[in-house]
Scaffold this motif. Structure first.
Motif, PDB file in Angstrom:
ATOM      1  N   GLN A 133       0.842  -1.183   0.000  1.00 36.22           N
ATOM      2  CA  GLN A 133       0.000   0.000   0.000  1.00 36.22           C
ATOM      3  C   GLN A 133       0.880   1.237   0.000  1.00 36.22           C
ATOM      4  OE1 GLN A 133      -2.318   0.355   3.575  1.00 36.22           O
ATOM      5  NE2 GLN A 133      -0.699   1.492   4.543  1.00 36.22           N
ATOM      6  N   ASN A 140     -10.769   3.776   9.680  1.00 37.30           N
ATOM      7  CA  ASN A 140     -10.118   2.851  10.608  1.00 37.30           C
ATOM      8  C   ASN A 140      -8.618   2.747  10.299  1.00 37.30           C
ATOM      9  OD1 ASN A 140      -9.242   0.652  12.053  1.00 37.30           O
ATOM     10  ND2 ASN A 140     -10.985  -0.645  11.539  1.00 37.30           N
ATOM     11  N   PRO A 141      -7.756   3.179  11.206  1.00 39.83           N
ATOM     12  CA  PRO A 141      -6.324   3.129  10.913  1.00 39.83           C
ATOM     13  C   PRO A 141      -5.745   1.725  10.926  1.00 39.83           C
ATOM     14  CG  PRO A 141      -6.681   3.919  13.145  1.00 39.83           C
ATOM     15  CD  PRO A 141      -8.041   3.771  12.524  1.00 39.83           C
ATOM     16  N   GLN A 142      -6.542   0.748  11.309  1.00 35.12           N
ATOM     17  CA  GLN A 142      -6.005  -0.606  11.432  1.00 35.12           C
ATOM     18  C   GLN A 142      -6.180  -1.450  10.179  1.00 35.12           C
ATOM     19  OE1 GLN A 142      -8.381  -0.247  14.613  1.00 35.12           O
ATOM     20  NE2 GLN A 142      -6.945  -0.817  16.193  1.00 35.12           N
ATOM     21  N   THR A 143      -6.983  -0.997   9.242  1.00 35.08           N
ATOM     22  CA  THR A 143      -7.146  -1.753   7.994  1.00 35.08           C
ATOM     23  C   THR A 143      -7.536  -0.815   6.858  1.00 35.08           C
ATOM     24  OG1 THR A 143      -8.335  -3.553   6.915  1.00 35.08           O
ATOM     25  CG2 THR A 143      -9.561  -2.284   8.533  1.00 35.08           C
ATOM     26  N   ASN A 144      -7.125  -1.167   5.654  1.00 31.14           N
ATOM     27  CA  ASN A 144      -7.515  -0.405   4.467  1.00 31.14           C
ATOM     28  C   ASN A 144      -8.698  -1.036   3.753  1.00 31.14           C
ATOM     29  OD1 ASN A 144      -5.659   1.562   4.806  1.00 31.14           O
ATOM     30  ND2 ASN A 144      -4.458   1.115   2.980  1.00 31.14           N
ATOM     31  N   ARG A 145      -9.212  -2.118   4.327  1.00 32.93           N
ATOM     32  CA  ARG A 145     -10.336  -2.786   3.698  1.00 32.93           C
ATOM     33  C   ARG A 145     -11.626  -2.034   4.012  1.00 32.93           C
ATOM     34  NH1 ARG A 145     -11.366  -7.701   1.635  1.00 32.93           N
ATOM     35  NH2 ARG A 145      -9.264  -8.375   2.135  1.00 32.93           N
ATOM     36  N   TYR A 185     -17.272   0.343  16.385  1.00 31.95           N
ATOM     37  CA  TYR A 185     -15.818   0.551  16.458  1.00 31.95           C
ATOM     38  C   TYR A 185     -15.482   1.773  17.325  1.00 31.95           C
ATOM     39  CZ  TYR A 185     -11.145   1.839  14.852  1.00 31.95           C
ATOM     40  OH  TYR A 185      -9.827   2.187  14.795  1.00 31.95           O
ATOM     41  N   LYS A 234      -0.296  -0.535   8.520  1.00 32.86           N
ATOM     42  CA  LYS A 234      -1.642  -1.013   8.743  1.00 32.86           C
ATOM     43  C   LYS A 234      -1.750  -2.402   8.137  1.00 32.86           C
ATOM     44  CE  LYS A 234      -4.917   1.603   7.445  1.00 32.86           C
ATOM     45  NZ  LYS A 234      -5.744   2.558   6.718  1.00 32.86           N
ATOM     46  N   PRO A 235      -2.653  -3.189   8.644  1.00 30.76           N
ATOM     47  CA  PRO A 235      -2.833  -4.473   7.999  1.00 30.76           C
ATOM     48  C   PRO A 235      -3.525  -4.294   6.666  1.00 30.76           C
ATOM     49  CG  PRO A 235      -4.436  -4.195   9.726  1.00 30.76           C
ATOM     50  CD  PRO A 235      -3.529  -3.017   9.783  1.00 30.76           C
ATOM     51  N   SER A 236      -2.854  -4.573   5.619  1.00 35.78           N
ATOM     52  CA  SER A 236      -3.456  -4.491   4.294  1.00 35.78           C
ATOM     53  C   SER A 236      -3.396  -5.876   3.696  1.00 35.78           C
ATOM     54  CB  SER A 236      -2.693  -3.504   3.418  1.00 35.78           C
ATOM     55  OG  SER A 236      -2.825  -2.213   3.941  1.00 35.78           O
ATOM     56  N   ARG A 278     -10.341  11.003  12.395  1.00 34.55           N
ATOM     57  CA  ARG A 278      -9.406  10.112  13.093  1.00 34.55           C
ATOM     58  C   ARG A 278      -8.828  10.790  14.334  1.00 34.55           C
ATOM     59  NH1 ARG A 278      -5.467   6.739   8.990  1.00 34.55           N
ATOM     60  NH2 ARG A 278      -7.086   5.580   7.895  1.00 34.55           N
ATOM     61  N   TRP A 280      -7.333  -7.868  13.495  1.00 38.36           N
ATOM     62  CA  TRP A 280      -7.341  -7.155  12.217  1.00 38.36           C
ATOM     63  C   TRP A 280      -6.677  -7.924  11.098  1.00 38.36           C
ATOM     64  CZ3 TRP A 280     -10.893  -3.760  12.093  1.00 38.36           C
ATOM     65  CH2 TRP A 280     -11.251  -3.109  13.271  1.00 38.36           C
ATOM     66  N   THR A 303      -3.205   2.549  19.169  1.00 39.10           N
ATOM     67  CA  THR A 303      -3.948   1.639  18.314  1.00 39.10           C
ATOM     68  C   THR A 303      -3.023   0.550  17.800  1.00 39.10           C
ATOM     69  OG1 THR A 303      -5.280   3.503  17.618  1.00 39.10           O
ATOM     70  CG2 THR A 303      -5.391   1.517  16.260  1.00 39.10           C
ATOM     71  N   PRO A 304      -3.351  -0.712  18.037  1.00 38.76           N
ATOM     72  CA  PRO A 304      -2.456  -1.763  17.552  1.00 38.76           C
ATOM     73  C   PRO A 304      -2.562  -1.923  16.052  1.00 38.76           C
ATOM     74  CG  PRO A 304      -4.395  -2.738  18.538  1.00 38.76           C
ATOM     75  CD  PRO A 304      -4.511  -1.259  18.751  1.00 38.76           C
TER      76      PRO A 304
END
Lengths: 362, 120
Positions: free
Chosen positions: A23, B77-82, A101, A354-356, A194, A89, A57-58
């Motif tokens: 990303q 959501n900063p934890q995922t781009n989905r 959330y 971030k988890p992508s 955010r 996530w 934030t993890p």
């Protein structure tokens, strides 16, 4: 040479993670964006630059490398490397609404903030003088989760209302708008949201960690060194002002107040009466986009002794993936055999923004 | 019909309204992301915003018409781009739901989703 090898490993891990995430991040990152959160595993190893860390934030995967001046020895493992994973996530969450959330139940909050960390550090066995020169590694395992408490701030409600109004203009267009034009128009509102979500609310983080020494780098000879459990309530003051017309949030440098209550058991202390301690303290943090300065004070009680740590921590963002940190002050009595001066320098890499999750290959 | 997950941002499907006295629809923006939806019956705007168990009428009123959703999901959501949107239709011959998913390329980006249902 060792430093070069360690840096190379960190660079490889960083590159690997970024390759996996695939990303791009077009906006300049702020200092807080690039910092891998101080993991419980780092804290129990004693290489974290602060004792009172703000709940964060993890990310799905975070890797940090920090060099502490108290380190010594060689060995095959990279020194002072931490890996943190937030399992929630790593999979899709299509049923999780924004309202859930943003205002999670206690259980939901634990799930979406839970992270597990592991860390390594080279060291020498403390309790066995006969093996002082044996190559050994310290390993630590940590876990943390947090709960956000309180209603949305007035600032968050203002930003949210402006976002909905702006989004509605695109929803009602006669022809379908493109992702690109909507993204450009809504991004300021999203980014403002955010930040606004963090302001004016309490976050209570709970963490636990345990460390073990591995003489000869052997799992069979593992010896538990330290165990700790702690609670960190924190509050970020509401300081931003929002322009609904542009979606821009004018951010004053943020100010956070954090407290900590921690119980520790240190089995490396040879005198049994000095093994258990309770830390109670607070930290005040001022943070801009690139610089963070904080002051903290902790009182330590345990086994009839009382000591304190007072320190100042500074952090400076060098690049989007690299920042420096330095801690100066007075350390707890007996923490370091060479005196109670606290001087810790760190260079920190960050990976796994971030988890992508990559789309499955057809 | 079981739940279906559809990669992408566009969906065209049919929905059998049967003999229902009331057809209800929902649009859920998932993954903790921020978003809104708008719903039309043919060219008539029915509702905007948070669409949750919204009653669009009886089978007799709806049969032969087209139901259209447009949703925006923004990467908050900063934890995922989905991002994802799930469309629920209930009360007809079956209760159907479709989840559309798309990952944004950049932090803070938005995705426009559209789903149309021929009501039969």
């Amino acid at each position: 040479m060792k430093t070069t090898r360690t840096l190379a490993l960190a660079a490889l891990l960083t590159a690997a993670t970024f390759t996996a995430s695939a990303q791009t991040v077009p906006d300049p990152l702020q200092l807080n964006d690039i910092k891998t959160p101080i993991s419980p595993a780092f804290v129990v190893l004693g290489v974290a630059p602060t004792d009172v860390a703000r709940p964060t934030t993890p990310r799905a995967v975070g890797i940090a490398l920090i060099s502490a001046n108290s380190d010594s020895g060689g060995g095959g493992l990279p020194r002072n490397l931490a890996l943190e994973v937030a399992p929630y996530w790593l999979t899709n969450r299509p049923a999780l609404t924004f309202a859930q959330y943003d205002h999670p139940s206690f259980w939901q909050s634990l799930q979406q903030t839970l992270s597990v960390s592991v860390a390594t550090k080279n060291g020498t066995p403390a309790n066995n003088a006969g093996t002082a020169n044996v190559p050994s590694s310290l390993g630590a395992l940590g876990i943390r989760a947090s709960w956000t408490i309180g209603a949305s701030s007035a600032l968050e409600q203002q930003v949210l209302a402006a976002y909905h109004a702006k989004a509605k203009t695109f929803l009602l267009q006669p022809t379908r708008p493109t992702d690109a034009e909507v993204s450009v128009a809504l991004r300021p509102f999203v980014m403002a949201m955010r930040e606004a979500m963090k302001q004016g609310r309490w976050i209570v983080e709970a963490a636990a960690a345990s460390s073990a020494m591995f003489p000869n780098n052997s799992l069979d000879q593992a010896e538990t060194q330290k165990n700790a459990i702690w609670l960190t309530p924190s509050y970020r003051f509401e300081r931003g002002t929002f322009n609904p017309a542009t979606g821009m949030l004018t951010e004053a440098p943020s100010i956070d107040f954090m407290t900590v209550l921690r119980y520790s058991e240190d089995r490396t202390v040879t005198v049994v009466t000095g093994r258990n301690s309770i830390d109670a303290g607070a930290r005040l943090l001022w943070e801009s986009d690139t610089i963070a300065v904080s002051a903290e004070h902790l009182e330590r009680f345990g086994d009839g002794k009382r000591t304190r740590r007072t320190s100042i921590l500074g952090e400076y963002k060098l690049t989007d993936n690299l920042y420096l940190s330095a801690t100066f002050g007075r350390n707890f009595a007996g923490e370091n055999p060479n005196g109670n001066l606290l001087a810790l320098f760190g260079i920190n890499f960050n990976a796994g923004q971030k988890p992508s999750m990559l789309a499955p290959v057809p | 019909m079981p739940s279906q997950t559809v990669p992408g941002d566009t969906l065209a499907a049919t929905y059998a309204v049967g003999t229902a006295a009331s057809i209800r629809i929902s649009a859920v923006i998932g993954d903790g992301q921020l978003g809104d939806s708008a719903v039309w019956l043919d060219t008539k705007l029915l509702t905007t915003g948070d669409v949750n168990h919204f009653d669009i009428g009886s089978a007799a009123q709806l049969r032969g018409h087209q139901l259209k959703f447009r949703s925006i999901a923004s990467d908050l959501n900063p934890q995922t781009n989905r991002t994802s949107v799930s469309y629920f239709l209930a009360g007809g011959t079956t209760d159907d739901d479709y989840t559309l998913t798309k990952q944004v390329a950049n932090d803070g980006d938005s995705v426009v989703y559209e789903a149309t249902f021929q009501l039969v």
